[in-house]
Design an enzyme around this catalytic site. Structure first.
Site, PDB file in Angstrom:
ATOM      1  N   GLN A  98       0.542  -1.560  -0.066  1.00  0.00           N
ATOM      2  CA  GLN A  98       0.193  -0.335   0.097  1.00  0.00           C
ATOM      3  C   GLN A  98       0.954   1.131   0.278  1.00  0.00           C
ATOM      4  OE1 GLN A  98      -2.110  -0.373   3.823  1.00  0.00           O
ATOM      5  NE2 GLN A  98      -0.222  -1.568   4.507  1.00  0.00           N
ATOM      6  N   TYR A 128      -9.999   5.467  19.261  1.00  0.00           N
ATOM      7  CA  TYR A 128      -9.730   4.726  19.138  1.00  0.00           C
ATOM      8  C   TYR A 128      -9.404   3.430  19.706  1.00  0.00           C
ATOM      9  CZ  TYR A 128      -8.886   0.745  15.653  1.00  0.00           C
ATOM     10  OH  TYR A 128      -9.159  -0.463  14.738  1.00  0.00           O
ATOM     11  N   GLN A 129      -8.097   3.472  19.771  1.00  0.00           N
ATOM     12  CA  GLN A 129      -7.095   2.720  20.499  1.00  0.00           C
ATOM     13  C   GLN A 129      -7.588   2.495  21.704  1.00  0.00           C
ATOM     14  OE1 GLN A 129      -4.782   1.968  18.273  1.00  0.00           O
ATOM     15  NE2 GLN A 129      -4.334   3.994  17.314  1.00  0.00           N
ATOM     16  N   ASP A 153       0.858   0.262  13.867  1.00  0.00           N
ATOM     17  CA  ASP A 153       1.074   1.589  14.391  1.00  0.00           C
ATOM     18  C   ASP A 153       1.286   1.462  16.190  1.00  0.00           C
ATOM     19  OD1 ASP A 153      -1.642   1.812  16.147  1.00  0.00           O
ATOM     20  OD2 ASP A 153      -2.114   1.939  14.061  1.00  0.00           O
ATOM     21  N   GLU A 173       1.336  -8.047  12.181  1.00  0.00           N
ATOM     22  CA  GLU A 173       1.164  -7.425  11.279  1.00  0.00           C
ATOM     23  C   GLU A 173       1.896  -7.211   9.371  1.00  0.00           C
ATOM     24  OE1 GLU A 173       0.462  -4.129   8.595  1.00  0.00           O
ATOM     25  OE2 GLU A 173      -0.246  -4.063  10.690  1.00  0.00           O
ATOM     26  N   ASP A 204       1.141 -12.733   7.272  1.00  0.00           N
ATOM     27  CA  ASP A 204      -0.560 -12.430   6.873  1.00  0.00           C
ATOM     28  C   ASP A 204      -0.921 -13.379   8.271  1.00  0.00           C
ATOM     29  OD1 ASP A 204      -2.425 -14.192   5.809  1.00  0.00           O
ATOM     30  OD2 ASP A 204      -2.545 -12.909   5.392  1.00  0.00           O
ATOM     31  N   ALA A 205      -1.938 -12.284   8.484  1.00  0.00           N
ATOM     32  CA  ALA A 205      -2.142 -13.123   9.794  1.00  0.00           C
ATOM     33  C   ALA A 205      -3.395 -13.638   9.908  1.00  0.00           C
ATOM     34  CB  ALA A 205      -3.708 -12.119  10.302  1.00  0.00           C
ATOM     35  N   ASP A 223      -7.423  -5.111  14.595  1.00  0.00           N
ATOM     36  CA  ASP A 223      -7.064  -3.931  14.507  1.00  0.00           C
ATOM     37  C   ASP A 223      -7.001  -3.649  12.997  1.00  0.00           C
ATOM     38  OD1 ASP A 223      -7.013  -1.415  13.793  1.00  0.00           O
ATOM     39  OD2 ASP A 223      -4.655  -1.333  15.098  1.00  0.00           O
ATOM     40  N   TYR A 292     -12.702   9.544  11.756  1.00  0.00           N
ATOM     41  CA  TYR A 292     -13.036   8.568  10.757  1.00  0.00           C
ATOM     42  C   TYR A 292     -13.884   9.122   9.806  1.00  0.00           C
ATOM     43  CZ  TYR A 292      -9.940   5.343  12.670  1.00  0.00           C
ATOM     44  OH  TYR A 292      -8.579   4.472  13.608  1.00  0.00           O
TER      45      TYR A 292
END
Length: 362
Positions: A98, A128-129, A153, A173, A204-205, A223, A292
């Site tokens: 990305q 959010y967190q 992050d 991640e 890859d999760a 997340d 958001y």
């Protein structure tokens, strides 16, 4: 936006509409807005494909053969785009997955953008967190093993670190660039990576979860990015089945679940799938996050069969957790009252989610 578009965003209160100079216009603006305007002077436009006349807008874009950029509304929120004024672009690179962009904004501090979509800002990331981490972890006694899916992050890690009962934290991640950029530009979030309980897995999760031992985790926090393209898998049945298998009896999932104003069909689908898979309880909660789309974000919370979990009434309040203030700062958004209030749903959403099974559990 055009260069003068910012003027239309102020709380103008011009009485006769005939003001011909700046001072006359300013006389009609409330003093609070004048003060904000004075502290944020006009700046020249910044050069980036998603920054037009100094404003970043959440939108997708592509380039025609002529080289001209053509703008489209994001398919997740068609017909609208939230704009943030840019002071300075700090970082822009393409990773394997990305585009990663960081800029300094006029009013929200530094902003992290992935593929043209705002992921967080320094001003409102706390909402959010804190909610995505403490809604699940404060709902069960003494969580010990936690997995974070995404969250490169570091902000979710920072919040999990407040819980002294936690002994082991895995994070998976896929994009290492997000981690590196966060460590450089968002150290107040990336501090979560410094916790010795954290074990980082870059990859890859879905594959990571497939290899996880059955019943390994007390809590899993997803997340993730918006479910467009490859991330679509993260809201489908096989993914939730894999998560359920990796949770202990009475284990909990907290999954980012979009906006009630924009994505009720997606929320319905997620809840329907989760009610089929998770035999404990399934609930929807929400929080206010100004940057958001629509200004809110939702969470689906689920528990597996086993010790009952009452998500609406936290039994492990973070305010009382020993060592909860160890990592950087006090909580800015979450508290036990906000926790319970997050499950109070507007009437229209109750109606949208009002299947016989959902009405008793959502």
């Amino acid at each position: 936006m055009e260069g003068d578009a910012g003027r239309g965003l102020e709380c103008q209160k011009i009485m006769d509409g005939k003001a011909s100079d700046t001072s006359a216009v300013d006389k009609g603006i409330p003093s609070c807005c004048l003060k904000a305007k004075a502290s944020s002077p006009e700046v020249e436009a910044k050069c980036h494909s998603t920054v037009v006349s100094g404003w970043f807008s959440e939108s997708q874009y592509c380039s025609e053969k002529s080289g001209k950029s053509v703008y489209f509304n994001n398919p997740m929120w068609p017909g609208e785009a939230h704009s943030i004024k840019v002071e300075k672009i700090l970082y822009k690179e393409k990773s394997e997955y990305q585009e990663v962009l960081v800029f300094e904004s006029s009013t929200y501090g530094k902003v992290l953008v992935l593929d043209g979509i705002v992921q967080l800002t320094e001003k409102d990331e706390c909402a959010y967190q804190e909610m995505i981490a403490h809604l699940p972890l404060c709902s069960i006694p003494s969580p010990k093993t936690v997995l974070v899916v995404g969250g490169g992050d570091g902000g979710v890690l920072r919040e999990i670190s407040r819980h002294s009962s936690v002994e082991h934290i895995d994070i998976c991640e896929i994009d290492k660039m997000v981690i590196d950029v966060s460590k450089k530009y968002f150290p107040d979030l990336a501090v979560g990576f410094e916790d010795p309980r954290v074990h980082l897995h870059v990859g890859d999760a879905i594959e990571f979860l497939r290899r996880a031992s059955e019943g390994k985790y007390d809590a899993i926090i997803v997340d993730s990015s918006d479910p467009v393209g490859p991330a679509q898998e993260l809201v489908e049945k096989p993914f939730f089945q894999t998560i359920a298998a990796a949770l202990k009896p009475g284990g909990v999932l907290c999954n980012m679940a979009e906006s009630m104003w924009l994505h009720t069909h997606l929320i319905q689908d997620m809840i329907s799938i989760c009610q089929e898979i998770f035999k404990g309880s399934v609930h929807y909660a929400w929080a206010s996050v100004p940057t958001y789309p629509s200004g809110v974000i939702g969470f689906v919370l689920c528990s597996t069969e086993g010790p009952p979990v009452d998500f609406k009434n936290p039994i492990n309040p973070i305010e009382k957790v020993e060592g909860a203030l160890k990592y950087q700062r006090e909580l800015r958004f979450y508290n036990s009252q906000v926790h319970s209030a997050a499950f109070a749903l507007p009437s229209f959403l109750k109606k949208e989610l009002g299947t016989p099974s959902a009405s008793a559990r959502v």
